[in-house]
Scaffold this motif. Structure first.
Motif: not given
Length: 449
Positions: A210-220, A254-264
């Motif tokens: 889920x973190x991965x999906x959130x991070x990639x959608x945020x980049x998009x 850990x980086x994935x979790x931080x990326x998901x948090x940044x998206x939110x």
């Protein structure tokens, strides 16, 4: 087991990382394996998430016996400190390993059933003296092979868990199949990118995928205005929701979790907490998710369901398995990995004792051995098959000896090494035990689990 039975091969189901490692360990022990793989290439499931990067480096995702088998071919392991993608793992390790195994690997072979020859699951008489019979489909027809033992390393990738909070598909989920996916979208694929660009996408799940999906959608969203994610969690947000961050001993996780948090935090994703999906309704070209509590979310264009996986046990219906009623994992293994009891991702090394069933000489290994638990690591699977191969060779001392020290994995919860989507909301996060070398079957004496 009689002499003629011991001359039969051990059938390994699945040519993924653990199945191929099982074959390598069997060969090292002088036992002939036959690997049946449903896909048209080794690591066919891994190839389906080829765009996803693993949490662990090359040094932790290759098996020692497999490396010995590969050495004469001139294979050189990639830099042990670098992190492969699923595609790297398949092309640079699994494919060469399958080629080294040669005709011991049979591709395009889908297993349909496993039983004892002439004995259904009710019959006791002379049961253990009979070889296994494995039915499979290949080359357009039904075939069978007899085996002295069966190692099921078929994984769980083909059976993702649904969006419904009850464990059943939400009402309307199947009807909305054209707008629902159970994989992390590969946004490098132009067609997939177009599907999500400028769209509102619901992401259901709280694990690393889920973190991965959130991070990639945020980049998009940075390139395609209007792209927005709605992150749906079945529980609330706590200190462990985003994983260990910089404290995680698996830095990539850990980086994935931080990326998901940044998206939110940056407004590229909204977090909806305490929401258990009961119904998915169509609203013209869009979908509306309705919770068990009656809440109706704003319409979305797409739904990405990353709530974990479950084992397919259908082709083992004539085999006497001993499985935990909750996790569908072997009963001796389940207490070590149960997310209802453990807040850690560290799972102590285990082998033949924890993986045995009432039916002698059949083993579920790898992701499949974990049932519905999400914390599997490849290193653990390699130790499983090493122990099983030793037991089948009659070397009980080696089978019960641990030859693995797991790395400290930091703050836990979420998907395992493979980044297979996991609904980790039952995992409370927290600390993990330090590395420990234990006797298989021993009670852990250290750590928080």
């Amino acid at each position: 087991m009689n002499a003629s039975t011991t001359e039969l091969p051990v059938v390994v189901i699945g040519a993924g990382p653990i199945g191929l490692a099982a074959a390598a360990h069997l060969i090292e022990r002088g036992i002939e394996p036959l690997v049946l793989e449903a896909g048209e290439a080794a690591g066919s499931a891994v190839r389906e998430w080829s765009h996803v990067r693993l949490f662990s480096p090359w040094g932790e995702v290759t098996d020692p016996a497999a490396e010995k088998l590969l050495a004469p071919t001139g294979w050189v392991r990639p830099d042990a400190a670098t992190y492969p993608s699923g595609g790297d793992w398949a092309e640079q390790y699994l494919q060469p390993l399958a080629e080294a195994l040669g005709d011991r690997v049979r591709l395009g072979a889908t297993v349909n059933g496993v039983s004892r020859t002439g004995r259904d699951r009710i019959v006791d008489a002379d049961r253990e003296s009979q070889p296994f019979v494995v039915h499979y489909t290949a080359d357009g027809g039904e075939q069978r092979v007899f085996a002295r033992a069966v190692i099921d390393a078929s994984g769980t990738w083909a059976t993702p868990s649904p969006a419904g909070g009850s464990g059943l598909p939400a009402l309307g989920e199947r009807a909305a199949a054209d707008r629902v996916t159970y994989r992390v979208p590969d946004l490098k694929d132009p067609a997939v990118r177009a599907r999500y660009a400028g769209k509102r996408t619901a992401v259901i799940g709280s694990g690393a995928s889920a973190f991965t999906a959130l991070a990639t959608l945020a980049d998009l969203a940075k390139d395609k205005p209007g792209t927005h994610a709605v992150w749906i969690l079945r529980r609330g947000i706590s200190g462990s929701t985003f994983g260990g961050g910089e404290a995680d001993q698996l830095p990539a996780r850990g980086a994935l979790g931080l990326a998901a948090k940044a998206a939110v935090d940056n407004g590229l994703a909204d977090a909806i907490t305490g929401f258990r999906t009961e119904t998915i309704e169509r609203d013209d070209a869009r979908l509306i998710l309705i919770g068990e509590d009656g809440r109706r979310l704003e319409p979305v264009d797409e739904v990405v369901v990353l709530t974990g996986f479950r084992p397919d046990l259908s082709f083992l219906s004539e085999i006497r398995l001993g499985l935990d009623e909750r996790l569908q994992a072997p009963v001796e293994l389940a207490p070590l990995i149960d997310p209802n009891q453990h807040s850690c991702g560290t799972v102590y090394p285990h082998g033949v004792n924890e993986l045995s069933h009432p039916e002698k000489d059949i083993y579920l290994v790898g992701m499949k051995s974990y049932g519905r638990a999400p914390t599997f690591l490849a290193m653990t699977g390699y130790e499983q098959v090493r122990s099983i191969a030793a037991a089948l060779a009659g070397d009980r001392e080696a089978a019960e000896r641990v030859e693995l020290t797991l790395p400290e994995t930091g703050v836990c919860g979420g998907a395992g090494l493979f980044d297979e989507p996991a609904d980790a909301e039952a995992n409370g996060g927290g600390c993990c035990a330090a590395p420990a070398t234990l006797q298989i079957g021993a009670t852990p004496q250290a750590g928080c689990c």
